[in-house]
Design a protein around this motif. Structure first.
Motif, PDB file in Angstrom:
ATOM      1  N   UNK A 192     -44.185  -5.556 -26.974  1.00  0.00           N
ATOM      2  CA  UNK A 192     -43.612  -4.466 -26.178  1.00  0.00           C
ATOM      3  C   UNK A 192     -44.688  -4.069 -25.185  1.00  0.00           C
ATOM      4  N   UNK A 193     -44.453  -4.293 -23.917  1.00  0.00           N
ATOM      5  CA  UNK A 193     -45.527  -4.061 -22.963  1.00  0.00           C
ATOM      6  C   UNK A 193     -45.042  -3.358 -21.690  1.00  0.00           C
ATOM      7  N   UNK A 194     -45.989  -2.630 -21.099  1.00  0.00           N
ATOM      8  CA  UNK A 194     -45.755  -1.919 -19.839  1.00  0.00           C
ATOM      9  C   UNK A 194     -46.615  -2.565 -18.768  1.00  0.00           C
ATOM     10  N   UNK A 195     -46.011  -2.921 -17.664  1.00  0.00           N
ATOM     11  CA  UNK A 195     -46.724  -3.573 -16.568  1.00  0.00           C
ATOM     12  C   UNK A 195     -47.022  -2.564 -15.469  1.00  0.00           C
ATOM     13  N   UNK A 196     -48.258  -2.586 -15.002  1.00  0.00           N
ATOM     14  CA  UNK A 196     -48.711  -1.588 -14.044  1.00  0.00           C
ATOM     15  C   UNK A 196     -49.648  -2.233 -13.034  1.00  0.00           C
ATOM     16  N   UNK A 197     -49.550  -1.786 -11.796  1.00  0.00           N
ATOM     17  CA  UNK A 197     -50.453  -2.305 -10.765  1.00  0.00           C
ATOM     18  C   UNK A 197     -51.826  -1.659 -10.920  1.00  0.00           C
ATOM     19  N   UNK A 254     -38.858   8.796 -30.444  1.00  0.00           N
ATOM     20  CA  UNK A 254     -39.025   9.069 -29.020  1.00  0.00           C
ATOM     21  C   UNK A 254     -40.017   8.055 -28.455  1.00  0.00           C
ATOM     22  N   UNK A 255     -39.749   7.598 -27.238  1.00  0.00           N
ATOM     23  CA  UNK A 255     -40.625   6.636 -26.562  1.00  0.00           C
ATOM     24  C   UNK A 255     -41.096   7.254 -25.254  1.00  0.00           C
ATOM     25  N   UNK A 256     -42.418   7.273 -25.050  1.00  0.00           N
ATOM     26  CA  UNK A 256     -42.996   7.779 -23.807  1.00  0.00           C
ATOM     27  C   UNK A 256     -43.362   6.598 -22.915  1.00  0.00           C
ATOM     28  N   UNK A 257     -43.095   6.727 -21.640  1.00  0.00           N
ATOM     29  CA  UNK A 257     -43.521   5.711 -20.678  1.00  0.00           C
ATOM     30  C   UNK A 257     -43.731   6.377 -19.327  1.00  0.00           C
ATOM     31  N   UNK A 258     -44.619   5.805 -18.517  1.00  0.00           N
ATOM     32  CA  UNK A 258     -44.917   6.376 -17.210  1.00  0.00           C
ATOM     33  C   UNK A 258     -43.935   5.886 -16.157  1.00  0.00           C
ATOM     34  N   UNK A 259     -43.782   6.676 -15.104  1.00  0.00           N
ATOM     35  CA  UNK A 259     -42.830   6.335 -14.049  1.00  0.00           C
ATOM     36  C   UNK A 259     -43.268   5.130 -13.223  1.00  0.00           C
ATOM     37  N   UNK A 260     -44.565   4.882 -13.150  1.00  0.00           N
ATOM     38  CA  UNK A 260     -45.055   3.782 -12.315  1.00  0.00           C
ATOM     39  C   UNK A 260     -45.289   2.498 -13.097  1.00  0.00           C
ATOM     40  N   UNK A 261     -44.689   2.399 -14.285  1.00  0.00           N
ATOM     41  CA  UNK A 261     -44.808   1.173 -15.077  1.00  0.00           C
ATOM     42  C   UNK A 261     -43.428   0.583 -15.329  1.00  0.00           C
ATOM     43  N   UNK A 273     -39.629  10.006 -19.585  1.00  0.00           N
ATOM     44  CA  UNK A 273     -40.405   9.565 -18.427  1.00  0.00           C
ATOM     45  C   UNK A 273     -40.860  10.776 -17.619  1.00  0.00           C
ATOM     46  N   UNK A 274     -42.134  11.193 -17.737  1.00  0.00           N
ATOM     47  CA  UNK A 274     -42.648  12.232 -16.835  1.00  0.00           C
ATOM     48  C   UNK A 274     -42.693  11.645 -15.423  1.00  0.00           C
ATOM     49  N   UNK A 275     -42.117  12.354 -14.448  1.00  0.00           N
ATOM     50  CA  UNK A 275     -41.992  11.779 -13.097  1.00  0.00           C
ATOM     51  C   UNK A 275     -42.212  12.837 -12.028  1.00  0.00           C
ATOM     52  N   UNK A 276     -43.452  13.254 -11.883  1.00  0.00           N
ATOM     53  CA  UNK A 276     -43.764  14.229 -10.830  1.00  0.00           C
ATOM     54  C   UNK A 276     -44.017  13.492  -9.512  1.00  0.00           C
ATOM     55  N   UNK A 277     -43.192  13.786  -8.496  1.00  0.00           N
ATOM     56  CA  UNK A 277     -43.320  13.179  -7.163  1.00  0.00           C
ATOM     57  C   UNK A 277     -43.502  11.661  -7.235  1.00  0.00           C
ATOM     58  N   UNK A 278     -42.530  11.013  -7.875  1.00  0.00           N
ATOM     59  CA  UNK A 278     -42.582   9.561  -8.048  1.00  0.00           C
ATOM     60  C   UNK A 278     -41.476   8.861  -7.253  1.00  0.00           C
ATOM     61  N   UNK A 279     -41.098   9.445  -6.112  1.00  0.00           N
ATOM     62  CA  UNK A 279     -39.995   8.884  -5.332  1.00  0.00           C
ATOM     63  C   UNK A 279     -40.273   7.439  -4.906  1.00  0.00           C
TER      64      UNK A 279
END
Length: 390
Positions: free
Chosen positions: A246-251, A132-139, A56-62
């Protein structure tokens, strides 16, 4: 004679635009039906669940990291076979410090922000699991996402598996968000058909998995890392499979301006990718993969946007020829008037669902032009300002 060439240009441009957005889907569906009859589907064989690392790449994802970590830890997968790796490179908002309270999570920090792709290149050097599985921090991922992804690796021809991206629309959604949701529903259908015919042509970074040993370090100025990585795997002769369960939910994007920022970056990366993947334009070498890549991606970023003004101008010049051309020109004017109306109403925070499609279609193609100008006029970097989400 001049009308002959104008008509030829008009109808050719109209055909190419239609093919880029709808015609390819129709051809693809027909080919998939034919394949099903000739080569009946074989069920996947059962296999032992492999060890997996979730990156999970997470730059400034507080603002979203608490929800992301809880979602990740709740994924349905054997605990001893799942490793969590968060890359917070250069974060200054407390993301790294927050993750420190979770001993089951490995954190790669650092004092300098170098961009998402450098973070991934660094992270991949630490991986010792076969998948390896990649996913975003905001999903957020559905609970069984990993199980659905890894089942495809029982087939040695599969090099990567892409999940589905889903846009979470509110009841009162902005045109940018609603248009994005409609677009991704259609894209998901095309990806499902692409996968069934041969291979997905470009995975979405919100949820994407691969065999670790197939990873090739990506240039640090790459804008569409997920797209480049997945197509380089396909170019090696492996299939990139699509798994909608397999799904990622995002606004959706916060506003039209934020969505434009995101789309311009994607389109800029699209032109960058076409140059770097130019070898895939050779159908004599890559066969079906080239056909899918050119039809689904290259045409969308190059041919279709060029056809739109050509169709409009040639149609205007052909109006004296017949009432059919007059009617077609009027229809075009109405379509773009609806798109403009949708844009103006959206700026006043007034949402009309009937205008979402003409607005978003015009908006997407406009950002292609902006992306091309940006690609030609500025030095690319893997560091960008993130688009705000709703």
């Amino acid at each position: 004679m001049e009308y002959f060439y104008l008509q030829l240009l008009f109808w050719l441009s109209l055909f190419l635009l239609f093919y880029s957005y709808i015609g390819y889907g129709m051809v693809l569906y027909g080919l998939v039906i034919l394949k099903r009859k000739i080569f009946p589907h074989k069920p996947l064989s059962s296999h032992t669940l492999p060890e997996v690392t979730l990156i999970v790449p997470a730059y400034n994802e507080r603002s979203c990291i608490e929800q992301k970590i809880q979602n990740s830890l709740a994924l349905n997968y054997p605990a001893g076979k799942l490793t969590f790796l968060f890359v917070t490179e250069g974060s200054t908002d407390g993301t790294t410090e927050y993750l420190a309270q979770y001993p089951q999570v490995t954190v790669l920090g650092g004092s300098e922000r170098k961009g998402k792709i450098e973070a991934i290149n660094l992270a991949m050097q630490q991986i010792n699991t076969p998948i390896v599985v990649f996913t975003d921090a905001n999903t957020l991922l559905n609970q069984d996402a990993l199980l659905h992804l890894v089942k495809h690796y029982s087939d040695p021809k599969v090099g990567a598996v892409a999940g589905e991206k889903r846009i979470l629309n509110a009841d009162k959604e902005e045109a940018a968000g609603a248009g994005e949701g409609i677009y991704w529903q259609y894209e998901s259908l095309l990806k499902k058909l692409d996968s069934e015919l041969y291979s997905v042509v470009g995975a979405a970074g919100e949820l994407f998995s691969m065999r670790t040993h197939l990873y090739q370090p990506v240039e640090k100025d790459t804008l569409l890392d997920d797209f480049i990585i997945s197509l380089r795997i396909a170019a090696q002769g492996y299939q990139v499979v699509y798994e909608p369960d397999a799904y990622a939910m995002e606004k959706p994007s916060f506003s039209i301006q934020e969505e434009m920022k995101r789309k311009v970056r994607i389109c800029t990366g699209g032109f960058q990718s076409i140059v770097r993947l130019k070898h895939l334009l050779n159908p004599f070498r890559y066969g079906l993969l080239s056909f899918q890549y050119i039809s689904h991606r290259v045409f969308r970023w190059t041919v279709a946007p060029l056809c739109i003004p050509v169709i409009f101008i040639t149609n205007a010049l052909l109006m004296p020829l017949s009432r059919w051309y007059e009617a077609l020109f009027i229809l075009q004017c109405v379509f773009y008037l609806l798109a403009l109306t949708g844009y103006l109403l959206e700026r006043r925070k007034f949402h009309v669902k009937a205008l979402f499609v003409p607005f978003y279609f015009s908006f997407m193609n406009y950002t292609v032009y902006l992306g091309f100008i940006h690609y030609l006029g500025s030095k690319q970097t893997g560091i960008w300002e993130k688009a705000r989400r709703s």
